[in-house]
Design a protein around this motif. Structure first.
Motif, PDB file in Angstrom:
ATOM      1  N   GLY A 234       0.783  -1.229   0.000  1.00  0.00           N
ATOM      2  CA  GLY A 234       0.000   0.000   0.000  1.00  0.00           C
ATOM      3  C   GLY A 234       0.812   1.273   0.000  1.00  0.00           C
ATOM      4  O   GLY A 234       0.275   2.363   0.272  1.00  0.00           O
ATOM      5  N   ILE A 235       2.111   1.189  -0.319  1.00  0.00           N
ATOM      6  CA  ILE A 235       2.962   2.385  -0.388  1.00  0.00           C
ATOM      7  C   ILE A 235       2.487   3.285  -1.527  1.00  0.00           C
ATOM      8  O   ILE A 235       2.266   2.821  -2.644  1.00  0.00           O
ATOM      9  N   SER A 236       2.362   4.575  -1.249  1.00  0.00           N
ATOM     10  CA  SER A 236       1.838   5.521  -2.244  1.00  0.00           C
ATOM     11  C   SER A 236       2.888   5.954  -3.261  1.00  0.00           C
ATOM     12  O   SER A 236       2.603   6.051  -4.462  1.00  0.00           O
ATOM     13  N   LEU A 237       4.083   6.274  -2.767  1.00  0.00           N
ATOM     14  CA  LEU A 237       5.156   6.789  -3.622  1.00  0.00           C
ATOM     15  C   LEU A 237       6.335   5.830  -3.558  1.00  0.00           C
ATOM     16  O   LEU A 237       7.119   5.847  -2.605  1.00  0.00           O
ATOM     17  N   PRO A 238       6.478   4.952  -4.567  1.00  0.00           N
ATOM     18  CA  PRO A 238       7.477   3.880  -4.513  1.00  0.00           C
ATOM     19  C   PRO A 238       8.805   4.265  -5.164  1.00  0.00           C
ATOM     20  O   PRO A 238       8.918   5.280  -5.870  1.00  0.00           O
ATOM     21  N   SER A 239       9.798   3.412  -4.937  1.00  0.00           N
ATOM     22  CA  SER A 239      11.070   3.513  -5.652  1.00  0.00           C
ATOM     23  C   SER A 239      11.371   2.168  -6.290  1.00  0.00           C
ATOM     24  O   SER A 239      10.603   1.217  -6.157  1.00  0.00           O
ATOM     25  N   ASP A 240      12.514   2.082  -6.948  1.00  0.00           N
ATOM     26  CA  ASP A 240      12.940   0.802  -7.514  1.00  0.00           C
ATOM     27  C   ASP A 240      13.684  -0.039  -6.489  1.00  0.00           C
ATOM     28  O   ASP A 240      14.254  -1.076  -6.820  1.00  0.00           O
ATOM     29  N   GLY A 241      13.672   0.412  -5.216  1.00  0.00           N
ATOM     30  CA  GLY A 241      14.371  -0.321  -4.163  1.00  0.00           C
ATOM     31  C   GLY A 241      15.879  -0.209  -4.242  1.00  0.00           C
ATOM     32  O   GLY A 241      16.588  -0.873  -3.509  1.00  0.00           O
ATOM     33  N   GLU A 242      16.371   0.647  -5.171  1.00  0.00           N
ATOM     34  CA  GLU A 242      17.809   0.756  -5.449  1.00  0.00           C
ATOM     35  C   GLU A 242      18.388  -0.602  -5.839  1.00  0.00           C
ATOM     36  O   GLU A 242      19.539  -0.927  -5.554  1.00  0.00           O
ATOM     37  N   THR A 243      17.567  -1.383  -6.519  1.00  0.00           N
ATOM     38  CA  THR A 243      17.911  -2.766  -6.852  1.00  0.00           C
ATOM     39  C   THR A 243      19.241  -2.892  -7.570  1.00  0.00           C
ATOM     40  O   THR A 243      20.054  -3.759  -7.245  1.00  0.00           O
ATOM     41  N   SER A 244      19.499  -2.037  -8.545  1.00  0.00           N
ATOM     42  CA  SER A 244      20.679  -2.203  -9.396  1.00  0.00           C
ATOM     43  C   SER A 244      21.946  -1.610  -8.797  1.00  0.00           C
ATOM     44  O   SER A 244      23.016  -1.701  -9.399  1.00  0.00           O
ATOM     45  N   LYS A 245      21.862  -1.003  -7.612  1.00  0.00           N
ATOM     46  CA  LYS A 245      23.008  -0.302  -7.031  1.00  0.00           C
ATOM     47  C   LYS A 245      23.571  -1.071  -5.850  1.00  0.00           C
ATOM     48  O   LYS A 245      22.826  -1.530  -4.986  1.00  0.00           O
ATOM     49  N   ILE A 246      24.880  -1.169  -5.780  1.00  0.00           N
ATOM     50  CA  ILE A 246      25.505  -1.864  -4.659  1.00  0.00           C
ATOM     51  C   ILE A 246      25.438  -1.023  -3.397  1.00  0.00           C
ATOM     52  O   ILE A 246      25.369  -1.525  -2.284  1.00  0.00           O
ATOM     53  N   SER A 247      25.436   0.299  -3.552  1.00  0.00           N
ATOM     54  CA  SER A 247      25.226   1.212  -2.434  1.00  0.00           C
ATOM     55  C   SER A 247      24.763   2.543  -2.998  1.00  0.00           C
ATOM     56  O   SER A 247      24.880   2.810  -4.190  1.00  0.00           O
ATOM     57  N   TYR A 248      24.277   3.406  -2.128  1.00  0.00           N
ATOM     58  CA  TYR A 248      23.628   4.634  -2.591  1.00  0.00           C
ATOM     59  C   TYR A 248      24.606   5.724  -3.016  1.00  0.00           C
ATOM     60  O   TYR A 248      24.190   6.730  -3.582  1.00  0.00           O
ATOM     61  N   ALA A 249      25.899   5.552  -2.764  1.00  0.00           N
ATOM     62  CA  ALA A 249      26.870   6.582  -3.144  1.00  0.00           C
ATOM     63  C   ALA A 249      27.958   6.067  -4.074  1.00  0.00           C
ATOM     64  O   ALA A 249      28.375   6.760  -5.001  1.00  0.00           O
ATOM     65  N   THR A 250      28.432   4.823  -3.872  1.00  0.00           N
ATOM     66  CA  THR A 250      29.568   4.341  -4.656  1.00  0.00           C
ATOM     67  C   THR A 250      29.184   3.868  -6.050  1.00  0.00           C
ATOM     68  O   THR A 250      30.061   3.615  -6.873  1.00  0.00           O
TER      69      THR A 250
ATOM     70  N   LEU B  17       3.264   1.128   8.568  1.00  0.00           N
ATOM     71  CA  LEU B  17       3.288   2.535   8.146  1.00  0.00           C
ATOM     72  C   LEU B  17       2.002   2.894   7.404  1.00  0.00           C
ATOM     73  O   LEU B  17       1.374   3.933   7.653  1.00  0.00           O
ATOM     74  N   VAL B  18       1.611   2.025   6.487  1.00  0.00           N
ATOM     75  CA  VAL B  18       0.399   2.266   5.694  1.00  0.00           C
ATOM     76  C   VAL B  18      -0.841   2.268   6.587  1.00  0.00           C
ATOM     77  O   VAL B  18      -1.717   3.131   6.460  1.00  0.00           O
ATOM     78  N   GLU B  19      -0.911   1.326   7.500  1.00  0.00           N
ATOM     79  CA  GLU B  19      -2.061   1.266   8.402  1.00  0.00           C
ATOM     80  C   GLU B  19      -2.103   2.488   9.320  1.00  0.00           C
ATOM     81  O   GLU B  19      -3.173   3.054   9.585  1.00  0.00           O
ATOM     82  N   GLY B  20      -0.940   2.906   9.799  1.00  0.00           N
ATOM     83  CA  GLY B  20      -0.885   4.102  10.630  1.00  0.00           C
ATOM     84  C   GLY B  20      -1.334   5.336   9.877  1.00  0.00           C
ATOM     85  O   GLY B  20      -2.021   6.211  10.430  1.00  0.00           O
ATOM     86  N   ALA B  21      -0.961   5.435   8.602  1.00  0.00           N
ATOM     87  CA  ALA B  21      -1.399   6.562   7.781  1.00  0.00           C
ATOM     88  C   ALA B  21      -2.907   6.539   7.585  1.00  0.00           C
ATOM     89  O   ALA B  21      -3.563   7.589   7.557  1.00  0.00           O
ATOM     90  N   ARG B  22      -3.464   5.327   7.453  1.00  0.00           N
ATOM     91  CA  ARG B  22      -4.915   5.215   7.309  1.00  0.00           C
ATOM     92  C   ARG B  22      -5.625   5.706   8.566  1.00  0.00           C
ATOM     93  O   ARG B  22      -6.620   6.448   8.510  1.00  0.00           O
ATOM     94  N   ILE B  23      -5.096   5.310   9.723  1.00  0.00           N
ATOM     95  CA  ILE B  23      -5.693   5.741  10.993  1.00  0.00           C
ATOM     96  C   ILE B  23      -5.597   7.254  11.136  1.00  0.00           C
ATOM     97  O   ILE B  23      -6.587   7.933  11.494  1.00  0.00           O
ATOM     98  N   ALA B  24      -4.411   7.805  10.875  1.00  0.00           N
ATOM     99  CA  ALA B  24      -4.236   9.251  11.001  1.00  0.00           C
ATOM    100  C   ALA B  24      -5.129  10.003  10.032  1.00  0.00           C
ATOM    101  O   ALA B  24      -5.710  11.042  10.383  1.00  0.00           O
ATOM    102  N   SER B  25      -5.276   9.481   8.822  1.00  0.00           N
ATOM    103  CA  SER B  25      -6.106  10.155   7.826  1.00  0.00           C
ATOM    104  C   SER B  25      -7.551  10.240   8.292  1.00  0.00           C
ATOM    105  O   SER B  25      -8.212  11.272   8.126  1.00  0.00           O
ATOM    106  N   GLY B  26      -8.020   9.166   8.915  1.00  0.00           N
ATOM    107  CA  GLY B  26      -9.386   9.169   9.411  1.00  0.00           C
ATOM    108  C   GLY B  26      -9.599  10.206  10.503  1.00  0.00           C
ATOM    109  O   GLY B  26     -10.650  10.861  10.558  1.00  0.00           O
TER     110      GLY B  26
END
Length: 374
Positions: free
Chosen positions: A53-69, A362-371
């Motif tokens: 139920g994530i609203s704004l997704p990413s590719d999980g950084e699948t193709s990268k060994i790390s986020y900087a190198t 996280l998604v369930e908590g957002a649902r509760i807060a939204s209500g």
């Protein structure tokens, strides 16, 4: 409805991690099979985010060994390895640092030095990431998503230059080269996420000998360089992530949010992902309450700790969301995570299945807060 997102990295499969590290070691691989595995894994991680139920997704950084190198495969001038320097808080507790190392709590991977002129030499990895992400989004039913890209400062944080006369020269050269990636992601219709731990973690690693005031001046320069690299991109198409290091530790040298926030607000991105759940920074919601926040600024507080296998109760998540919604309004809050769940391929403090359980909370908590906020 309060939207949900995360910092970017998600647990990678053994098939993905094995191939990333084989390539890192220079082992010959079947290129077609390598890219097939990466593509299938990216589609799978988009489907899993949709199921949770994530609203704004990413590719999980699948193709990268790390986020900087990962940039060494896209830019010229990087080779070899950089010396390691532990964060100042871990250096204060050598027995704990040794325990982390022996227990596999410190990942090993190559951090190339800059040894020559920096230029874009291969756009194909970026273009492939964009194409696979967009196809995976379409397959999972997403209209919007984001891709991560390293800030000039975090590249310099982990990968020293033995070529440039000054650090500022290095930062500017990196920024100009990374501008191609920044603009390419946004031109493709995706949200650009700038990963900038240099503005937090940099205080007790890169600039550990400086005073807080001296560090803040350096942080201002990092932001100025980043803004120049983003000069052709609308600020509302960019979000930025700051953290103090995605590891369980004392964090007693973390610069307070109250000190660094004025610098962060000068950065061009109009949304900020920041730590708000771990025991060292959870209290800093009050800093935002007392700050003068621009009217167009979006807060993406971490509502999950990314270093613990506790699954946060949805009610706690809802309370955290509501606290920030009370400061800027529900329309300017997106529920996020403190940091990534697999900052380095094959490494993560949180069990992969528990990471997904935390995102479901996280998604369930957002649902509760939204209500309650509607």
């Amino acid at each position: 409805m309060i939207r949900t997102t995360h910092v970017g990295s998600l647990p990678r499969s053994a098939a993905v991690s094995d191939r990333l590290f084989a390539r890192e070691k220079g082992i010959a691989l079947d290129e077609a099979e390598y890219h097939r595995v990466m593509e299938e894994a990216t589609h799978a991680v988009l489907r899993r985010q949709k199921e949770v139920g994530i609203s704004l997704p990413s590719d999980g950084e699948t193709s990268k060994i790390s986020y900087a190198t990962y940039i060494k495969d896209r830019l010229s001038g990087f080779e070899g390895d950089s010396p390691r320097r532990p964060p100042a808080d871990l250096a204060d507790y050598p027995s704990f640092m040794e325990r982390l190392s022996k227990g596999g709590g410190t990942p090993t991977y190559r951090r190339p030095c800059c040894t020559g002129p920096i230029a874009v030499v291969d756009r194909r990895p970026m273009e492939r990431d964009i194409a696979v992400m967009k196809a995976a989004m379409a397959g999972a039913g997403y209209a919007e998503g984001f891709l991560n890209s390293a800030s000039p400062g975090v590249i310099a944080l982990f990968q020293v230059s033995n070529y440039h006369r000054t650090l500022d020269d290095y930062l500017h050269d990196v920024a100009e080269a990374m501008r191609v990636e920044y603009e390419g992601i946004v031109a493709a219709g995706l949200i650009l996420q700038i990963d900038a731990p240099d503005l937090g973690l940099g205080r007790h690693m890169m600039y550990r000998e400086l005073s807080e005031e001296e560090f803040l001046r350096r942080a201002e320069i990092h932001v100025e360089v980043l803004n120049h690299a983003l000069r052709n991109i609308p600020g509302d198409r960019v979000r930025m992530h700051i953290c103090w290091g995605n590891y369980e530790g004392p964090h007693t040298h973390d610069i307070p949010m109250a000190k660094v926030l004025p610098v962060l607000l000068r950065a061009k991105p109009r949304a900020l992902l920041f730590e708000a759940s771990n025991p060292r920074h959870a209290h800093e919601w009050a800093v935002w309450r007392d700050a003068a926040i621009p009217d167009d600024y979006v807060l993406i507080p971490g509502c999950l700790d990314s270093t613990t296998n506790f699954v946060e109760h949805p009610e706690l998540v809802a309370q955290r969301i509501e606290r920030f919604a009370g400061i800027v309004g529900a329309d300017r809050v997106i529920a996020g995570t403190d940091c990534g769940f697999s900052t380095f391929a094959g490494f993560g403090a949180v069990d992969p299945e528990i990471a997904w359980a935390k995102l479901a909370s996280l998604v369930e908590g957002a649902r509760i807060a939204s209500g309650r906020l509607s």
